[in-house]
Scaffold this active site. Structure first.
Site: not given
Ligand code: FPP
Length: 239
Positions: A2, A4-7, A15, A50-51, A170
């Site tokens: 978790d 990725n988006g905020r980072w 994002r 996530n879809w 997590r």
């Molecule tokens: C949650 O962070 C992350 C995901 C929904 C996707 C995870 C995908 C990857 C790490 C890359 C692709 C996967 C592989 C196996 C190569 P978020 O987007 O919800 O973050 P946020 O809560 O900060 O918005």
């Protein structure tokens, strides 16, 4: 995985750049787990929920998955890793599903570590599907209702050939399960870290493993019972 988006947003990036950096963290983490001798690593890469994200983000994630399968092919095969997937793989677009299945088949005989990607996965959905499969077997007369026990249910889960996780990590400061392995986490130790997934590295992994190693896992027993050779706890700790 978790945060990725905020980072990305914190750095003024789209994002999807967070997911791209997240894929690099996947590479680092798989490598570290294999080097440390872990037998299983399961990554929650895309949930059933996530879809419902914006179409462009879903497309970007599918593209990153394809790139991952292509780019990590040699790393997986050369390091004796078996690639596995749980979730509704049939829902993935064919351009991802094909190469994913091919690498799963190609690596099926590998024994060094099982790397499982949870894709289009939801714990509730998995339990509903397992219940339905059991009900169908009862309706066909192959199974009596009294035969439905923990082992029967586990045998119909996507994870039927995987051990329950010892440790859940997590990232990004959120402290919830979010529909991940709901059945299988019953006795799993939980580790929540504020580190965003794109920043997660070997040091953070070692810290989580160190803390895990210091915990006493009682599986419903008392501390005094844990030394008993025939206890459930010693059974579980051998798994
Ligand atoms: C949650 O962070 C992350 C995901 C929904 C996707 C995870 C995908 C990857 C790490 C890359 C692709 C996967 C592989 C196996 C190569 P978020 O987007 O919800 O973050 P946020 O809560 O900060 O918005």
């Amino acid at each position: 995985m978790d945060g990725n988006g905020r980072w990305a947003v914190e750095r003024g990036l789209p994002r999807v750049e967070g997911h791209r950096a997240g894929a690099d963290a996947v590479h680092r983490t798989v490598k570290a787990c294999r080097e440390l001798g872990l037998s299983h690593l399961t990554l929650y890469a895309f949930s059933e929920q996530n879809w419902r994200r914006p179409e462009a983000e879903v497309q970007a994630l599918m593209q990153l998955l394809l790139e991952y399968v292509r780019r990590e092919r040699a790393e997986i095969l050369d390091n004796d890793i078996r690639l596995n997937a749980i979730g509704q793989i049939d829902r993935l677009p064919a351009f991802v599903r094909g190469p994913l299945r091919e690498l799963m088949e190609r690596s099926a005989g590998n024994r060094g570590m099982v790397l499982t990607l949870a894709l289009s996965y939801g714990g509730r959905e998995e339990l509903v599907a397992a219940t339905r499969r059991l009900a169908e077997r009862v309706a066909r007369g192959e199974l009596a209702p009294d035969d439905i026990d923990e082992a029967a249910l586990e045998g119909h889960l996507d994870t039927h050939d995987l051990p329950d996780p010892d440790l859940l990590i997590r990232t990004s400061g959120e402290e919830r399960i979010s529909n991940f392995l709901l059945w299988q986490l019953a006795y799993t130790e939980l580790h929540f870290t504020p580190v965003a997934w794109p920043e997660f590295d070997r040091t953070h992994l070692l810290e989580a493993l160190d803390r895990f190693g210091a915990r006493e896992r009682r599986f419903g027993l008392t501390s005094a019972q844990l030394g008993a050779p025939d206890s459930l706890a010693s059974e579980k700790s051998r798994c």
